[in-house]
Design a protein around this motif. Structure first.
Motif: not given
Length: 498
Positions: A224-238, A250-255
């Protein structure tokens, strides 16, 4: 044959579990008192082990789960009940750990077979073939090699998008009205809550807070944490991966690093999920490449550099640094906004992101002159994702520049870097624009003092020419003021008045 599942090998697809359904797990409590380990780190490991035990049993495995002070005592219990049993386990990445376990088993009349640890993307043999006899290593060369070999983010023979590196797009600071997505939270269930209470009662000297425990401790939660990162945080992670924002841990980091290091997730699946998001048009290339670089590049690279450079790496100190950590690393009490925020994140969550680790916590210790081994111990104690194989190359090699085995220059900077990548300096009582004087940013005088003190080694080192051209422009009067301010900062650091 019985499979000995260790606390950082909690993966149902691990090779030994495909061949035998008899499992041994030992929850050893004594190690948690060797250092003042963060209570969230202890709770994470023990809770994840207990949940994995339950998952194995639900799938039909015959699990012997023992609690003991040490592995030695646990093995005594095991062999009293099952003398002569042969064990198999995946070799641990930390130096000499596998052989130490083998000695414990053989001294009790059993045998231990160590097999390849398949919770990494690459093998020791692959890295050794690439590196040959070299004793210095550069991450970028390895990163490109692995991508070519695996096809990750490749478009035929070329990197996706035509470039290997999109760092120039990943150094933005968020606008003032930006709010990061909420970090995923996994409410402790009964098993985890029992572990948290045990840790709270048992480890009275632990450094850090266990009150806000939100880490995934099961395979399902980690997915679930992986899915959350990909769907919610990945776009702004970079674009914001190097940024630091007041009040945001935490900002947009994957954790995801703790879950990967426990085996709850594999590097293969997290890379696949992130890469699929790019090819499906759901995430920008700069964010995807930035994340892939962390896993395919740095995580794999650090594991192999550690393996080939130990045990000398653990004792390296080419700059002869001898200072003790400033008191603020333990108390968090300092007027330095950047340092207070970073230490606070570690104390509250057992986590700080990679720029806080490298360019605040490690950088300040470096220019302050702290013994690399003391910095390494602090990182090992404080982070939920920390293991000796993780912290030693990152902290001793990269952060402390105690060896040039993986970097040609120190990651040292003045307060200008923090000012560029954060909003801390605007609310800090220290003036980032000042090098000397009563309220001058501590980073500044320490930085120039560091360059002058280590000039013999660093002048002429890769990419240091520009900095030493600035060193050469300073006159004796300015150097006297810099040295005086640096000495004052070190006194304040020791006294806890920084």
């Amino acid at each position: 044959m019985t499979v000995w599942v260790l606390g950082d090998q909690l993966n149902l697809e691990a090779a030994p579990l495909q061949h035998d359904d008899h499992v041994l797990m030992i929850e050893a409590h004594g190690f948690g008192e060797r250092m003042a380990y963060h209570p969230q780190k202890l709770a994470l490991v023990f809770a994840a082990m207990r949940h994995f035990r339950d998952e194995l049993r639900a799938r039909g495995f015959d699990v012997t789960y023992l609690t003991a002070e040490t592995f030695a005592e646990g093995l005594d219990q095991f062999y009293d009940a099952a003398p002569g049993t042969d064990l198999v386990t995946m070799n641990q990445p930390s130096h000499g750990a596998g052989e130490r376990l083998r000695e414990l088993v053989e001294s009790r009349g059993g045998s231990l077979t160590l097999v390849e640890n398949d919770l990494f993307l690459t093998t020791p043999a692959e890295f050794d073939a690439w590196a040959g006899d070299s004793d210095t290593y550069r991450q970028e060369h390895w990163y490109r090699h692995v991508r070519r070999k695996t096809g990750i983010l490749m478009d035929g023979d070329e990197p996706a998008g035509g470039e290997w590196n999109y760092d120039d797009q990943n150094r933005e600071t968020p606008p003032d009205d930006w709010t990061p997505p909420e970090a995923p939270r996994f409410t402790p269930d009964e098993t985890t809550q029992e572990v948290i209470e045990f840790v709270r009662e048992r480890y009275l000297d632990a450094w850090g807070s266990v009150d806000d425990f939100v880490w995934p401790v099961t395979r399902d939660d980690a997915r679930q944490a992986l899915d959350h990162f990909v769907e919610t945080r990945l776009t702004e992670f970079g674009p914001y991966q190097d940024a630091m924002v007041d009040g945001e841990w935490a900002l947009s980091h994957s954790l995801l690093s703790a879950a990967i290091n426990l085996g709850l997730l594999t590097p293969h699946e997290v890379v696949d999920a992130v890469e699929d998001a790019y090819w499906d048009g759901d995430a920008p290339l700069n964010s995807v490449e930035g994340f892939v670089r962390q896993v395919v590049g740095w995580r794999e690279f650090m594991r192999h550099v550690y393996r080939r450079s130990m045990p000398e790496l653990a004792e390296a100190n080419q700059l002869d640094q001898t200072e003790s950590l400033p008191a603020a690393y333990w108390t968090g009490e300092t007027d330095m906004r950047c340092l207070s925020e970073a230490v606070g994140h570690v104390y509250d969550h057992g986590y700080a992101h990679h720029i806080e680790r490298l360019m605040v916590l490690s950088n300040f210790a470096l220019v302050y002159g702290v013994d690399p081994q003391e910095v390494n111990r602090w990182f090992h104690i404080g982070f939920v994702d920390a293991y000796h194989w993780v912290t030693t190359p990152n902290v001793v090699g990269m952060g402390s520049f105690a060896t040039d085995v993986l970097s040609s220059k120190p990651y040292a900077s003045s307060g200008n870097y923090v000012n560029k990548m954060s909003d801390y300096c605007s609310s800090c009582p220290y003036a980032v624009s000042k090098t000397t004087g009563e309220n001058a940013c501590p980073f500044n005088a320490l930085y120039w003092d560091f360059l002058k003190e280590n000039e013999e080694l660093l002048r002429g080192t890769g990419r240091m020419g520009l900095m030493y051209s600035h060193v050469d422009r300073k006159d004796d009067e300015e150097w006297d003021a810099i040295r005086s301010r640096a000495a004052e900062i070190r006194r304040m650091g020791e006294e806890g008045t920084l």
